[in-house]
Each structure stands twice: as structure tokens, then as C-alpha cells.
Design a protein around this motif. Structure first.
Motif, PDB file in Angstrom:
ATOM      1  N   SER A 173      -1.459  -3.581  13.597  1.00 47.66           N
ATOM      2  CA  SER A 173      -2.159  -4.032  12.568  1.00 47.66           C
ATOM      3  C   SER A 173      -0.974  -4.350  11.452  1.00 47.66           C
ATOM      4  CB  SER A 173      -3.062  -2.971  12.210  1.00 47.66           C
ATOM      5  OG  SER A 173      -4.078  -3.159  13.019  1.00 47.66           O
ATOM      6  N   ILE A 174      -0.124  -3.801  11.501  1.00 44.44           N
ATOM      7  CA  ILE A 174       1.217  -3.902  10.523  1.00 44.44           C
ATOM      8  C   ILE A 174       1.591  -5.512  10.565  1.00 44.44           C
ATOM      9  CG2 ILE A 174       3.598  -3.096   9.962  1.00 44.44           C
ATOM     10  CD1 ILE A 174       3.019  -0.743  11.523  1.00 44.44           C
ATOM     11  N   SER A 175       1.739  -6.075   9.415  1.00 46.37           N
ATOM     12  CA  SER A 175       1.972  -7.588   9.324  1.00 46.37           C
ATOM     13  C   SER A 175       2.819  -7.721   8.084  1.00 46.37           C
ATOM     14  CB  SER A 175       0.650  -8.471   9.196  1.00 46.37           C
ATOM     15  OG  SER A 175       0.920  -9.333   8.428  1.00 46.37           O
ATOM     16  N   TYR A 176       3.932  -8.313   8.263  1.00 45.48           N
ATOM     17  CA  TYR A 176       4.691  -8.722   7.017  1.00 45.48           C
ATOM     18  C   TYR A 176       4.143  -9.468   6.196  1.00 45.48           C
ATOM     19  CZ  TYR A 176       8.374 -11.084   4.248  1.00 45.48           C
ATOM     20  OH  TYR A 176       9.028 -11.461   3.408  1.00 45.48           O
ATOM     21  N   ASP A 177       3.182 -10.293   6.266  1.00 41.71           N
ATOM     22  CA  ASP A 177       2.376 -11.259   5.522  1.00 41.71           C
ATOM     23  C   ASP A 177       1.325 -10.304   4.725  1.00 41.71           C
ATOM     24  OD1 ASP A 177       3.949 -13.611   6.200  1.00 41.71           O
ATOM     25  OD2 ASP A 177       2.388 -13.948   7.705  1.00 41.71           O
ATOM     26  N   ALA A 178       0.912  -9.301   5.136  1.00 47.44           N
ATOM     27  CA  ALA A 178       0.026  -8.459   4.669  1.00 47.44           C
ATOM     28  C   ALA A 178       0.691  -7.471   3.559  1.00 47.44           C
ATOM     29  CB  ALA A 178      -0.902  -7.718   5.501  1.00 47.44           C
ATOM     30  N   ILE A 179       2.133  -7.229   4.067  1.00 46.69           N
ATOM     31  CA  ILE A 179       2.932  -6.210   3.420  1.00 46.69           C
ATOM     32  C   ILE A 179       3.205  -7.080   2.170  1.00 46.69           C
ATOM     33  CG2 ILE A 179       4.971  -5.267   3.015  1.00 46.69           C
ATOM     34  CD1 ILE A 179       4.832  -4.414   6.196  1.00 46.69           C
ATOM     35  N   LYS A 180       3.815  -8.096   2.307  1.00 46.23           N
ATOM     36  CA  LYS A 180       4.125  -9.190   1.095  1.00 46.23           C
ATOM     37  C   LYS A 180       3.092  -9.341   0.096  1.00 46.23           C
ATOM     38  CE  LYS A 180       4.713 -13.389   2.001  1.00 46.23           C
ATOM     39  NZ  LYS A 180       5.231 -14.759   2.414  1.00 46.23           N
TER      40      LYS A 180
END
Length: 117
Positions: A102-109
Motif C-alpha cells: 500500500s506504500i506509494s510514492y505518489d500518496a507520500i508526495k
């Protein structure tokens, strides 16, 4: 390429939280013996764009080497421990928490875009 800062002691947590008042902070809790954790870390590192994330401070926490720090992060932030886990802090509070795939760069950003100042 992402320039990780190491999170290696429970004593650092207060300063990391304080730091999030001036810029977003990413904490990545990584298990060096887990293939899912390695894949999640790789997904972040491959997409990390230093120019768009220049205001962010990323922290890397080795779960096997620093278990007490990992538990302190969970306790201090009130977030259940997961492995791997990505946590974004902003303005002293967690605004994003994800684990495994579920870890996503786009979600983090985008984790801080809806935070009201």
C-alpha cells in the motif's frame, strides 16, 4: 536519488516531530530481511524526485537494528507498528501511514496537500 537520514534512537523522535512543523518528514520503517520491505523501499527510491521533494526530510529506520526506536515511533505517534511502513509527519502530526504494497510514492508526495495550515 533519495538522501536518507538515519533514525536510530528513541531520543530522536521528539526532534523529528518538531522538524515536521517546518517541512514534511517521511519515516520509512524497513526490515532488511523481508523481500516485501525491500520491494516497497525500491518503489520509493526509484520514483523519488529530489526536485519535487526538496522540502522533505526522509528518515530510514532499520527495524532489525533499532527495534526499540521502531516501537517508540509507534507509541509516540499512536500508530500501530507495521513492517514495512511509511509514515508522513506534517505540522507535528501523522498525515499518512501505509504498509506493505500500500506504500506509494505518489500518496507520500500528496500526503500534505490537503492539510489545513
Amino acid at each position: 536519488m533519495i538522501k536518507w537520514n538515519k533514525l536510530t534512537s528513541p531520543e530522536q523522535i521528539e526532534s523529528v516531530i518538531e522538524e515536521s512543523n517546518s517541512h514534511p518528514v517521511l519515516i520509512f520503517k524497513h526490515s532488511t530481511s523481508c523481500s516485501i520491505s525491500a520491494a516497497s523501499l525500491d518503489r520509493i527510491e526509484r520514483k523519488w524526485d529530489e526536485s519535487e521533494m526538496r522540502d522533505w526530510k526522509p528518515y530510514y529506520l532499520d527495524l532489525l537494528a533499532d527495534r526499540s526506536t521502531s516501537h517508540a515511533v509507534a507509541n509516540e505517534l499512536g500508530i500501530e507498528h507495521q513492517s514495512p511502513q511509511a509514515i508522513v509527519l506534517f505540522q507535528g502530526k501523522p498525515v499518512y501511514d501505509a504498509s506493505h504494497f500500500s506504500i506509494s510514492y505518489d500518496a507520500i508526495k500528496s500526503a500534505t496537500k490537503d492539510v489545513v495550515l
